[in-house]
Design a protein around this motif. Structure first.
Motif: not given
Ligand code: ZN
Length: 461
Positions: A70, A72, A243
């Protein structure tokens, strides 16, 4: 597989971690031979073959490449933004990433991705799943494509978790601060179909995957759309990610609005199963842990980001003990300030012991979560375990430094001592992608200049 890879022999490493759970976590004194992108053999005293490349690993510890489940990547130009440095999740979302979504040109997204992938790779990551939500109704979709291009240029395995919002902007604590309109469901699914046909490979040692990943239920899409999204993903043979239960406030919201715990809520909307994994899961009741375990639903455990935002400490040891597939992830570096999986593993090892006592977890378990655990939640069954036949994804940590003298057990050193520890070699699918501590072909000066320009463009007004 990469058929061009020459045969490679890694000789005499100081220690080898397998990525498996105990009692198979260590491989003892062995050499490793790599051929055709796979681990061909693991055994003591393998003799070099004519023409074979040999790496002397006598002052290195071999680990499976980390699988970061996970991230970004766009946030690599948003570290330590002053308006968010002391904020909780909700304030931080509204202050740091969301006001800048529309300012991320493809050029800035590319610079951020390059920075992030370089940091991940130099910390020992060989597979990255990026939860990418730079999408809105009138925006370009090319940032998803360029992530695949950048990951390929680094030679990394890459999973694009195609995010975004699908409902009236007013309901999202971050999106509501923007003037952007979210996509329609048709828009999102059309782009996912396009990405799937261009990039997705569902095989067990795939280099590229696409995942369906609206940003957060229920802030980013109306509840009624959750089953539609899940069914569309399953029709396409794609996994699901989002999420969930990152903060106490989120749990309270679910209880008040829907009269259910978040895991009960997503269960009623077809969002549990072995093809689903959730980031965070910080606040869970025992009944929710049991539901995740019963359905094989996975967790991307992000302890540093959860600490940085004051969200809490996910009960990852309890999840793992109950049978929930647990993986490790750094989350975006706008809420971490580091994209290093070595740092994440070091902190994960410490934080559960601080919270629950010294028996809470072991380094072997942390390595398992960060490697084979990650491969399991991503469905990459031939990745991240060091065994004959598995994809050759592994890293050689350099323990030739004063701080690694005096160890009675070097196998645990990278996680126990934490950083600084240098990755001397990283190998993905049999190909050397970090060579003597450096990424071949990466122009670091140009990257620094691009990053500085990017920060100037994204700075607080
Ligand atoms: Zn996140």
């Amino acid at each position: 597989m990469n058929k061009q890879s020459p045969s490679l022999l890694i000789r005499n490493p100081a220690a080898v971690m397998s990525g498996r759970a105990e009692p198979a976590a260590r491989l003892g004194k062995v050499d490793l031979r790599i051929e055709g992108g796979r681990i061909e053999s693991i055994a003591p005293h393998l003799a070099p073959r004519p023409g074979e490349r040999v790496i002397d690993a006598s002052d290195c510890v071999v680990y499976p490449g980390w699988v970061n489940t996970h991230h970004h990547l766009f946030q690599n130009l948003l570290k330590a933004v002053p308006s968010g440095i002391n904020a909780d999740l909700q304030e931080w979302l509204a202050a740091v990433p969301y006001p800048r979504l529309a300012r991320f040109t493809p050029e800035l997204a590319r610079t951020a991705a390059r920075l992030g992938l370089a940091e991940l790779l130099l910390s020992g990551v060989t597979t990255c799943a990026d939860h990418h939500y730079l999408y809105h109704a009138n925006g370009s979709t090319e940032t998803g494509d360029l992530l695949f291009e950048e990951a390929e240029s680094f030679g990394m395995r890459f999973v694009l978790c195609r995010g975004g919002a699908l409902q009236a902007a007013g309901d999202h604590p971050g999106f509501s601060k923007t003037a952007l309109q979210p996509e329609t469901l048709d828009q999102m699914l059309a782009d996912i179909e396009r990405l799937k046909s261009r990039y997705h490979d569902g095989s067990a040692a795939s280099m590229r995957r696409v995942v369906v990943a609206p940003t957060t239920p229920t802030f980013s899409l109306p509840p009624g759309m959750l089953p539609e999204v899940a069914r569309a993903a399953r029709r396409m043979g794609l996994r699901l990610h989002t999420h969930l239960s990152e903060t106490k406030r989120y749990v309270d919201f679910c209880r008040e609005r829907y009269g259910q715990l978040p895991v009960e809520f997503v269960a009623d909307h077809e969002w549990l199963g072995p093809d689903v994994w959730f980031a965070h899961l910080v606040h869970l009741e025992p009944v929710e842990i049991a539901m995740l375990a019963d359905t094989g639903t996975g967790c991307a455990h992000c302890p540093v980001s959860n600490a940085r935002l004051g969200s809490g400490i996910a009960r990852a040891p309890q999840m793992a003990a109950a049978g929930v597939p647990v993986s490790l992830a750094v989350d975006g570096v706008a809420s971490n300030e580091s994209g290093s999986m070595t740092n994440e593993a070091h902190f994960a090892w410490l934080v559960h012991r601080a919270a629950q006592g010294a028996s809470a977890t072991t380094i072997e378990e942390i390595v398992h979560w960060g490697s084979a655990g990650g491969a399991r939640v991503l469905g990459l069954d031939a990745v991240a375990t060091l065994a004959p036949g598995q994809a050759a994804d592994l890293v050689l940590y350099d323990v030739n430094a004063p701080r690694f003298e005096g160890f009675h057990d070097l196998a645990v050193a990278p996680v126990a001592a934490g950083e600084p520890v240098r990755v001397r070699y990283s190998i993905v699918n049999g190909r050397v992608v970090v060579e003597n501590g450096e990424i071949p072909g990466l122009d670091l000066e140009a990257l620094r200049r691009d990053a500085a320009r990017g920060v100037r463009e994204l700075i607080d007004d």
